[in-house]
Design an enzyme around this catalytic site. Structure first.
Site, PDB file in Angstrom:
ATOM      1  N   LYS A 171       0.485  -1.432   0.308  1.00 59.78           N
ATOM      2  CA  LYS A 171       0.236   0.075  -0.368  1.00 59.78           C
ATOM      3  C   LYS A 171       0.555   1.268   0.128  1.00 59.78           C
ATOM      4  O   LYS A 171       0.330   2.317  -0.295  1.00 59.78           O
ATOM      5  CB  LYS A 171      -0.549  -0.090   1.053  1.00 59.78           C
ATOM      6  N   ARG A 225      -6.502   1.192  18.032  1.00 59.94           N
ATOM      7  CA  ARG A 225      -6.819   0.689  16.463  1.00 59.94           C
ATOM      8  C   ARG A 225      -7.318   0.177  16.459  1.00 59.94           C
ATOM      9  O   ARG A 225      -8.711  -0.422  17.044  1.00 59.94           O
ATOM     10  CB  ARG A 225      -5.869   0.999  15.774  1.00 59.94           C
TER      11      ARG A 225
HETATM   12  C1  LIG Z   1      -0.361  -0.521   6.877  1.00 57.15           C
HETATM   13  C2  LIG Z   1      -0.236  -2.150   7.632  1.00 57.15           C
HETATM   14  C3  LIG Z   1       0.745  -2.934   7.411  1.00 57.15           C
HETATM   15  C4  LIG Z   1       1.759  -2.465   6.848  1.00 57.15           C
HETATM   16  O1  LIG Z   1       2.883  -1.832   7.851  1.00 57.15           O
HETATM   17  P1  LIG Z   1       4.063  -0.968   7.880  1.00 57.15           P
HETATM   18  O2  LIG Z   1       5.077  -0.465   8.768  1.00 57.15           O
HETATM   19  O3  LIG Z   1       4.232  -0.480   6.490  1.00 57.15           O
HETATM   20  O4  LIG Z   1       5.316  -2.256   7.905  1.00 57.15           O
HETATM   21  C5  LIG Z   1       0.547  -3.984   8.442  1.00 57.15           C
HETATM   22  N1  LIG Z   1      -0.523  -4.621   9.221  1.00 57.15           N
HETATM   23  C6  LIG Z   1      -1.657  -3.075   8.742  1.00 57.15           C
HETATM   24  C7  LIG Z   1      -3.073  -3.798   9.504  1.00 57.15           C
HETATM   25  C8  LIG Z   1      -1.590  -2.460   8.260  1.00 57.15           C
HETATM   26  O5  LIG Z   1      -3.041  -1.290   8.180  1.00 57.15           O
END
Ligand SMILES: *Cc1c(COP(=O)(O)O)cnc(C)c1O
Length: 370
Positions: free
Chosen positions: A38, A133
C-alpha cells in the site's frame, strides 16, 4: 500527456533484495511475511518483485490496489489489511483471499456474501493490545467471536489471529506483547479445538524482534511494508545501525528546477497566512541561493520529510505545486533545467505514487550494493 518530471524511479533489484533479506531472516524464525504494497499504491511490478523474493501473501489496505495487481496478472494471494466496511464485502469476496476482521456484524455479513458468491474466504481476527486502532479490546468477546466463526460461518475459514502495534498509538512491539498474543492464541485454540494456522504479530515495527532475536516462538506471520519498500524507519527513526542489509534508496524522485535566484530567506512585508491557512514562523538565514522545483505538497505531502541526495542541499519549504530549496551550500551549482534527486519517506511515497501525473519508471538493471 506523458511528462518527464517529476519522475519516480523504482529499483526492482533493490526491492527484491530488501524483500529477500527480510523474508530470509523471518523464515529462519518460522515466520511468513506478507509483503505490504500500500505504501506505493500497489504498483504491480513491485508486487511481483515481492512475490519473487518469497513473500507468502501480498497485502494492501485498499481494494483498488488489489484489483490493480490482479488485473495486471500478479497472482497473489491477497490479504486485505484494513478491516472492510459492509459496503465493500462483495468486492472483498471477489478479489481477496484473506482479510483482517474485528466485528461480528461484518463477519456475519461476509458469510452471507460468500454464500451468495459460492466462495470461501479466510479471516484473521484482530486483537487490540494497546495501540488503540482496530481489534477486540475485550478478549473474552474475541474468543467467543472466533468460536462463532469456527462453528457457524461455514464459508469462512478462521485462519488465525493478529495484532497491530506501532501505528496510531505508537506502542512498541515487545516480547511481552507477543506473549499476550500467544496466550490469546491458546485460548482461541482451546475454544475451537484445533490449531490456528496464522498468528500475525504486526508490521515493520515488529520486525525489530526478529532482528534482535527476541521474537517469542509461535508468532509465525508478519505484515511488512515500509521496511521492504524504504528500509528507513527502523534505520533512521529508530536508529538501528546494524540493519544496513536494507537499501534506503529503492525509490528515487527526480524533479526539475524551474527557477534559481538569490533572495532573502525571510519574507518581506506584513505577514499573514500561507497557502494552507497556517501562520508559519520564519527563521532569517540571511540571503540564500534558492531554487524552485516543479513539485509540491500535492506530490509529496510533507516536503520536509524528503531526503535530498545532494550533500548541502536542503528543502526550505513548499506550497501545493512549488518546492523551494536552499542550494547556497550545495556541492554543485544548480541551474534552471537541472534535476534534483530525493530518497523518500513513507508519507512521500504514499502521495507521489497516488498521482497520475508523476512518471513512474521501474528499473530492472542496476547495481545492488551489498
Ligand atoms: C499498513 C499495515 C501494515 C504494514 O505496515 P508497515 O509499517 O508499512 O510495515 C501491516 N498491517 C496493517 C494492518 C496495516 O494496515
Amino acid at each position: 500527456m506523458e511528462r518527464q518530471f517529476p519522475r519516480l524511479s523504482v529499483s526492482l533489484p533493490k526491492l527484491r533484495r530488501n524483500a529477500s533479506e527480510i523474508v530470509t531472516r523471518c523464515a529462519a524464525k518460522g515466520i511468513d511475511v506478507c509483503g505490504v504494497i500500500k505504501g506505493c499504491t500497489g504498483i504491480p511490478q513491485v508486487a511481483r518483485a515481492f512475490l519473487d523474493a518469497g513473500v507468502k501473501q501480498l497485502g494492501s489496505s485498499r481494494l483498488e490496489q488489489i484489483v490493480r495487481c490482479r488485473q495486471a496478472g500478479v497472482p497473489g494471494p491477497y490479504l486485505l489489511l484494513r478491516i472492510p466496511g459492509l459496503s465493500e464485502l462483495p468486492e472483498v469476496v471477489r478479489w481477496c483471499d484473506i482479510s483482517l476482521q474485528s466485528e461480528l456484524t461484518t463477519l456475519d455479513a461476509l458469510e452471507a456474501e460468500c454464500a451468495r458468491q459460492n466462495k470461501n474466504h479466510r479471516v484473521i481476527v484482530m486483537v487490540d493490545l494497546g495501540d488503540i486502532r482496530e481489534g477486540y479490546w475485550d478478549q473474552d468477546e474475541m474468543v467467543a467471536v472466533c468460536a462463532h466463526a469456527e462453528r457457524d460461518l461455514t464459508h469462512l475459514e478462521l485462519a488465525g489471529i493478529g495484532v497491530n502495534l506501532g501505528c496510531v498509538g505508537s506502542v512498541q512491539p515487545t516480547p511481552e506483547k507477543m506473549n499476550d498474543l500467544l496466550a490469546l492464541r491458546d485460548r482461541v485454540e482451546k475454544a475451537i479445538g484445533r490449531k490456528l494456522d496464522i498468528v500475525s504479530g504486526g508490521a515493520t515495527s515488529s520486525f525489530t524482534l526478529v532482528h534482535w532475536n527476541t521474537m517469542p516462538e509461535g508468532i509465525n506471520h508478519l505484515r511488512i511494508g515500509e521496511n521492504i519498500l524504504l528500509g528507513k524507519d527502523l534505520q533512521l527513526e529508530w536508529g538501528i545501525e546494524d540493519m544496513n542489509y536494507l537499501a534506503m534508496d529503492t525509490f528515487t524522485l527526480t524533479a526539475e528546477v524551474i527557477e534559481v535566484k538569490t533572495k532573502p530567506s525571510y519574507p518581506q512585508g506584513q505577514l499573514c497566512i500561507d497557502a494552507f491557512g497556517h501562520k508559519p514562523t520564519y527563521v532569517d538565514y540571511g540571503i540564500q541561493r534558492r531554487a524552485i522545483l516543479a513539485l509540491g505538497k500535492a506530490d509529496v505531502g510533507d516536503e520536509k520529510a524528503l531526503l535530498p541526495r545532494d550533500p548541502g542541499l536542503t528543502v526550505w519549504g513548499a506550497s501545493s505545486d512549488h518546492c523551494i530549496l536552499d542550494v547556497t551550500h550545495c556541492d554543485r551549482e544548480i541551474k534552471v533545467g537541472d534535476t534534483v534527486d530525493f530518497s523518500l519517506a513513507y508519507s512521500n511515497l504514499v502521495y507521489v505514487t497516488a498521482r497520475e501525473d508523476v512518471n513512474v519508471v521501474c528499473i530492472e538493471e542496476g547495481e545492488v550494493n551489498s
